[in-house]
Design an enzyme around this catalytic site. Structure first.
Site, short mmCIF file in Angstrom:
data_model
loop_
_atom_site.label_atom_id
_atom_site.label_comp_id
_atom_site.label_asym_id
_atom_site.label_seq_id
_atom_site.Cartn_x
_atom_site.Cartn_y
_atom_site.Cartn_z
N ASP A 1 43.13 47.20 35.84
CA ASP A 1 43.95 46.29 36.63
C ASP A 1 45.32 46.96 36.77
O ASP A 1 45.63 47.94 36.09
CB ASP A 1 44.05 44.95 35.90
CG ASP A 1 44.98 43.97 36.60
OD1 ASP A 1 44.93 43.87 37.83
OD2 ASP A 1 45.77 43.32 35.89
N ASP B 1 48.87 45.06 37.55
CA ASP B 1 50.02 44.30 37.03
C ASP B 1 49.79 43.85 35.60
O ASP B 1 48.81 43.18 35.30
CB ASP B 1 50.29 43.09 37.92
CG ASP B 1 50.71 43.51 39.32
OD1 ASP B 1 51.55 44.41 39.42
OD2 ASP B 1 50.18 42.96 40.30
#
Length: 267
Positions: free
Chosen positions: A7, A9
């Protein structure tokens, strides 16, 4: 080849508090929207997948009426796109200024995986320019160029739906058993698990208290010698010693998945 999928963020860098939150607030200021999200406000907003979707959560009928905003769906769609474009510009500038350093262990584990011939990817529903900016500043331009980037409005449903991870698997030509995901949120973990993927969670400031039942390993970060990681839940008995190594990731990839129906204290 095995694959390591990140991922963006909260995983590659601690982007939410230092990047997205001030970018949202600056955007609201520039557009004359009487909103300034506090840290406590944003702790709730991060549970909504996608920046436009977070902004759209403001658009109650009363808020729209009081602020003279478009009330029709098409008008709101155009407005949100304009807001989000500007927010992405502000956020990318913060990244370019070096305001969002990589989280511990990211550059190390990426270099290890690349040297071992693993495929590398980012799977995020944040805007692609933002994701590419964070990636390049987190691992350097040479390693960033070796990543598959699956980001932005490229899937119908955002996390916790599995769509972005299913797209990444398709793009990489990988089977779920070939890959391990690194996530930081319960929604992200649920998306990965729904795609059949084993998941390592590196908690962030906004997610540390979330339920990560089903993760193969939950740690404070991937860890570096100067900033060691702490294991918070280790259902497979991986026992990382201050750093999560590629060997640990490979062991997770080849071990049975934890029972996602059981909470940690029930295992």
């Amino acid at each position: 080849m095995p694959a390591l999928i990140f991922d963006c963020d909260g995983v590659l860098a601690d982007t939410e508090r230092a990047g997205h939150l001030p970018a949202f607030n600056q955007t609201f200021l520039e557009f004359g929207i009487p909103v300034r999200w506090s840290d406590e406000d944003y702790a709730e907003k991060v549970k909504i997948g996608g920046g436009k979707e977070r902004m759209a959560s403001l658009l109650t009928p009363e808020f729209v009426r009081l602020n003279g905003l478009p009330a029709d769906p098409e008008g709101q769609k155009r407005m949100l796109a304009e807001w989000h474009k500007r927010k992405t510009e502000i956020y990318t500038q913060l990244v370019d200024e070096g305001r969002l350093p990589a989280r511990p262990g990211i550059a190390r584990i990426v270099a290890e995986a690349d040297a071992a011939g693993w495929q590398l990817a980012v799977a995020s529903t944040s805007a692609e320019p933002s994701v590419r900016a964070v990636l390049e500043h987190s691992v350097g331009p040479d390693l960033a160029a070796r990543f598959g980037v699956f980001a932005g409005d490229v899937v119908a449903h955002k996390k916790p739906a599995p769509d972005i991870y299913l797209l990444a698997l398709e793009g990489l030509g990988a089977d779920p058993d070939d890959a391990v995901v690194v996530e930081d949120s319960a929604n992200g973990m649920l998306a990965a698990l729904a795609a059949g993927l084993r998941t390592v969670v590196t908690v962030s400031a906004y997610t540390v208290d979330e339920d990560f039942t089903g993760a193969s390993l939950v740690v404070s970060s991937l860890g570096d010698p100067a900033e060691p990681a702490t294991a918070l839940d280790d259902p497979l008995g991986i026992h990382p010693h201050g750093v999560v190594t590629l060997g640990d990731i490979e062991e997770i990839r080849t071990r049975p998945r934890p029972d996602s129906r059981k909470r940690p204290e029930e295992r």
